[in-house]
Design an enzyme around this catalytic site. Structure first.
Site, mmCIF file in Angstrom:
data_model
loop_
_atom_site.group_PDB
_atom_site.id
_atom_site.type_symbol
_atom_site.label_atom_id
_atom_site.label_comp_id
_atom_site.label_asym_id
_atom_site.label_seq_id
_atom_site.Cartn_x
_atom_site.Cartn_y
_atom_site.Cartn_z
ATOM 1 N N ALA A 20 59.684 23.904 27.185
ATOM 2 C CA ALA A 20 58.391 23.641 26.532
ATOM 3 C C ALA A 20 57.557 24.909 26.436
ATOM 4 O O ALA A 20 56.928 25.191 25.410
ATOM 5 C CB ALA A 20 57.628 22.560 27.292
ATOM 6 N N TYR A 152 60.756 22.798 49.800
ATOM 7 C CA TYR A 152 60.246 23.058 48.444
ATOM 8 C C TYR A 152 58.813 23.581 48.513
ATOM 9 O O TYR A 152 58.477 24.600 47.906
ATOM 10 C CB TYR A 152 60.304 21.764 47.633
ATOM 11 C CG TYR A 152 59.759 21.830 46.235
ATOM 12 C CD1 TYR A 152 58.460 21.398 45.950
ATOM 13 C CD2 TYR A 152 60.534 22.310 45.194
ATOM 14 C CE1 TYR A 152 57.957 21.446 44.665
ATOM 15 C CE2 TYR A 152 60.032 22.360 43.897
ATOM 16 C CZ TYR A 152 58.749 21.922 43.652
ATOM 17 O OH TYR A 152 58.250 21.977 42.359
HETATM 18 N N1 LIG Z 1 58.553 18.558 37.348
HETATM 19 C C1 LIG Z 1 57.575 18.660 38.271
HETATM 20 O O1 LIG Z 1 57.085 17.644 38.829
HETATM 21 C C2 LIG Z 1 57.066 20.011 38.664
HETATM 22 C C3 LIG Z 1 57.845 21.163 38.471
HETATM 23 N N2 LIG Z 1 57.352 22.363 38.910
HETATM 24 C C4 LIG Z 1 58.157 23.576 38.773
HETATM 25 O O2 LIG Z 1 58.344 23.852 37.378
HETATM 26 C C5 LIG Z 1 59.575 24.565 37.195
HETATM 27 C C6 LIG Z 1 60.416 23.850 36.141
HETATM 28 O O3 LIG Z 1 60.652 22.549 36.638
HETATM 29 P P1 LIG Z 1 61.212 21.366 35.700
HETATM 30 O O4 LIG Z 1 61.168 21.778 34.275
HETATM 31 O O5 LIG Z 1 60.539 20.128 36.134
HETATM 32 O O6 LIG Z 1 62.720 21.310 36.225
HETATM 33 P P2 LIG Z 1 64.091 20.991 35.492
HETATM 34 O O7 LIG Z 1 65.045 20.664 36.600
HETATM 35 O O8 LIG Z 1 63.886 20.012 34.391
HETATM 36 O O9 LIG Z 1 64.484 22.395 34.838
HETATM 37 C C7 LIG Z 1 64.756 23.505 35.648
HETATM 38 C C8 LIG Z 1 65.637 24.464 34.862
HETATM 39 O O10 LIG Z 1 65.911 25.604 35.689
HETATM 40 C C9 LIG Z 1 67.294 25.901 35.623
HETATM 41 N N3 LIG Z 1 67.743 26.583 36.840
HETATM 42 C C10 LIG Z 1 67.865 26.052 38.075
HETATM 43 N N4 LIG Z 1 68.346 26.967 38.938
HETATM 44 C C11 LIG Z 1 68.544 28.108 38.219
HETATM 45 C C12 LIG Z 1 69.040 29.402 38.531
HETATM 46 N N5 LIG Z 1 69.485 29.689 39.775
HETATM 47 N N6 LIG Z 1 69.094 30.328 37.556
HETATM 48 C C13 LIG Z 1 68.688 30.023 36.295
HETATM 49 N N7 LIG Z 1 68.220 28.815 35.918
HETATM 50 C C14 LIG Z 1 68.155 27.881 36.882
HETATM 51 C C15 LIG Z 1 67.967 24.536 35.456
HETATM 52 O O11 LIG Z 1 69.279 24.671 34.933
HETATM 53 C C16 LIG Z 1 67.001 23.846 34.498
HETATM 54 O O12 LIG Z 1 67.337 24.099 33.160
HETATM 55 C C17 LIG Z 1 60.244 24.609 38.585
HETATM 56 O O13 LIG Z 1 59.962 25.853 39.192
HETATM 57 C C18 LIG Z 1 59.548 23.480 39.354
HETATM 58 O O14 LIG Z 1 59.543 23.697 40.747
HETATM 59 C C19 LIG Z 1 56.124 22.487 39.524
HETATM 60 C C20 LIG Z 1 55.350 21.367 39.697
HETATM 61 C C21 LIG Z 1 55.730 20.066 39.268
HETATM 62 C C1 LIG Z 2 61.980 17.809 45.430
HETATM 63 C C2 LIG Z 2 60.970 18.336 44.458
HETATM 64 C C3 LIG Z 2 60.867 17.399 43.312
HETATM 65 C C4 LIG Z 2 59.755 17.250 42.636
HETATM 66 C C5 LIG Z 2 58.577 18.013 43.103
HETATM 67 C C6 LIG Z 2 57.708 18.407 41.929
HETATM 68 O O1 LIG Z 2 58.457 19.259 41.173
HETATM 69 C C7 LIG Z 2 56.493 19.072 42.475
HETATM 70 O O2 LIG Z 2 56.312 20.236 42.301
HETATM 71 C C8 LIG Z 2 55.642 18.231 43.297
HETATM 72 C C9 LIG Z 2 54.329 18.545 43.532
HETATM 73 C C10 LIG Z 2 53.670 17.754 44.541
HETATM 74 C C11 LIG Z 2 52.332 17.745 44.717
HETATM 75 C C12 LIG Z 2 51.811 16.930 45.793
HETATM 76 C C13 LIG Z 2 50.528 16.690 45.949
HETATM 77 C C14 LIG Z 2 49.541 16.900 44.877
HETATM 78 C C15 LIG Z 2 48.250 16.723 45.183
HETATM 79 C C16 LIG Z 2 47.226 16.727 44.088
HETATM 80 O O3 LIG Z 2 46.217 15.850 44.507
HETATM 81 C C17 LIG Z 2 46.692 18.114 43.775
HETATM 82 C C18 LIG Z 2 46.644 18.990 44.950
HETATM 83 C C19 LIG Z 2 46.102 20.223 44.824
HETATM 84 C C20 LIG Z 2 45.436 20.704 43.566
HETATM 85 C C21 LIG Z 2 43.951 20.717 43.700
HETATM 86 C C22 LIG Z 2 43.527 21.849 44.586
HETATM 87 O O4 LIG Z 2 43.460 21.647 45.811
HETATM 88 O O5 LIG Z 2 43.279 22.941 44.061
#
Ligand SMILES: NC(=O)C1=CN([C@@H]2O[C@H](COP(=O)(O)OP(=O)(O)OC[C@H]3O[C@@H](n4cnc5c(N)ncnc54)[C@H](O)[C@@H]3O)[C@@H](O)[C@H]2O)C=CC1
Ligand SMILES: CC/C=C\C[C@H](O)C(=O)/C=C/C=C/C=C\C=C\[C@@H](O)C/C=C\CCC(=O)O
Length: 262
Positions: A20, A152
């Site tokens: 995206a 994580y």
């Molecule tokens: N989905 C969520 O709830 C949240 C995600 N994030 C972060 O956002 C980022 C993207 O997450 P999403 O798009 O949700 O995950 P996703 O799992 O949909 O996509 C992750 C991408 O990274 C690639 N990838 C994984 N390991 C890799 C490596 N060693 N080298 C190159 N590519 C690699 C995967 O193949 C995949 O295409 C991550 O850093 C994640 O921790 C942060 C907060 C919330």
């Molecule tokens: C195993 C990992 C799979 C999914 C995790 C996901 O990718 C991820 O990143 C999860 C985030 C979790 C957040 C948990 C708590 C969020 C709390 C919210 O109320 C906001 C907290 C802080 C922002 C506001 C602030 O204090 O500045």
């Protein structure tokens, strides 16, 4: 930062948030290289973008961000095919807490540090670059404890601390790079779906994890992409830590960042 003809690298760009982010940059006229472990998916995505944005708009390079040579090859190839690099988005990440948890640290933290060091090597004005911006994708799990994913969260706390420390460099204006952090809360992607919250909710809506997700809310990918574009396009946000949550929207943590203004 005006994005027309800028050159960006987005790691983990074959799906989810990285895909995206890359697409939003393309819509604004930037040229984008995505790298990912998923070669077939990455090539498929870029083929679609080349039809929509032009043959020279985008490229894919297979890469594992934990493999230095493979990661350096992304920068080398991007520079030779698209031109000097202006934007680096260290987005690739996983959420493994079980066996092999060490890889979560390797990808989410060490991979981000590798990508940031390569960004300095290729973009720093002190290294002959033009300057630019680094967006390191952390999480609100890097700002607040998350009981069910401590590894994580540890990796994401590391990303926030590392990125803010890079931004605090007193000679940042000579480097000419903005170091920023994007901290989304839960967002509806494959990674989030792996948590199987809906199944949990059916079993026990009072489950602590369900409660935490319900409180934070679940972003759409578009919500986070909007925050990402603000982070990239805003010029005076070096050191900025941006949160994106369903209940508070887009905010800068620690107030509007003017750390060592460029
Ligand atoms: N989905 C969520 O709830 C949240 C995600 N994030 C972060 O956002 C980022 C993207 O997450 P999403 O798009 O949700 O995950 P996703 O799992 O949909 O996509 C992750 C991408 O990274 C690639 N990838 C994984 N390991 C890799 C490596 N060693 N080298 C190159 N590519 C690699 C995967 O193949 C995949 O295409 C991550 O850093 C994640 O921790 C942060 C907060 C919330
Ligand atoms: C195993 C990992 C799979 C999914 C995790 C996901 O990718 C991820 O990143 C999860 C985030 C979790 C957040 C948990 C708590 C969020 C709390 C919210 O109320 C906001 C907290 C802080 C922002 C506001 C602030 O204090 O500045």
């Amino acid at each position: 930062m005006r994005l027309e003809n800028k050159v960006a690298i987005v790691t983990g760009g074959a799906q989810g948030l990285g895909k995206a982010f890359a697409e939003e940059l393309l819509k604004k006229g930037a040229k984008v290289c995505i790298c990912d472990l998923q070669a077939a998916e990455g090539r498929k995505v870029v083929k679609d973008w080349q039809q929509r944005f032009g043959r020279h708009s985008s490229m894919f390079v297979p890469c594992d961000v934990t493999d230095h040579d493979s990661f350096q090859n992304v920068f080398r190839t991007t520079k030779s095919r698209l031109g000097p690099i202006d934007i680096v988005v260290n987005n690739a990440g996983i959420g493994n807490e079980g066996d092999g948890w060490q890889r979560t640290i390797h990808i989410n933290l060490i991979g981000v540090i590798e990508g940031t060091r390569l960004a300095v090597m290729y973009m720093s004005k002190e290294e002959g670059g033009k300057g630019g911006v680094v967006v390191n994708v952390a999480s609100t799990a890097g700002l607040t404890p998350v009981f069910n994913t401590p590894v994580y969260a540890g990796s994401k706390y590391g990303v926030v601390g590392y990125t803010r420390s890079m931004a605090a460099n007193p000679s940042i204006h000579e480097v000419g790079i903005r170091f920023t952090c994007l901290c989304p809360a839960y967002t509806d992607t494959t990674m989030f779906k792996s948590e199987k919250i809906d199944d949990l909710k059916k079993v026990d809506s009072n489950d602590p994890l369900v409660q935490m997700v319900m409180k934070a809310g679940v972003n759409t990918i578009e919500d986070v992409a909007n925050g990402f574009m603000q982070l990239v396009e805003t010029d005076n946000n070096n050191g900025g830590v941006m949160t994106v949550t369903k209940y508070k929207g887009i905010q800068y943590r620690h107030g509007k960042p003017l750390t060592n203004k460029l």
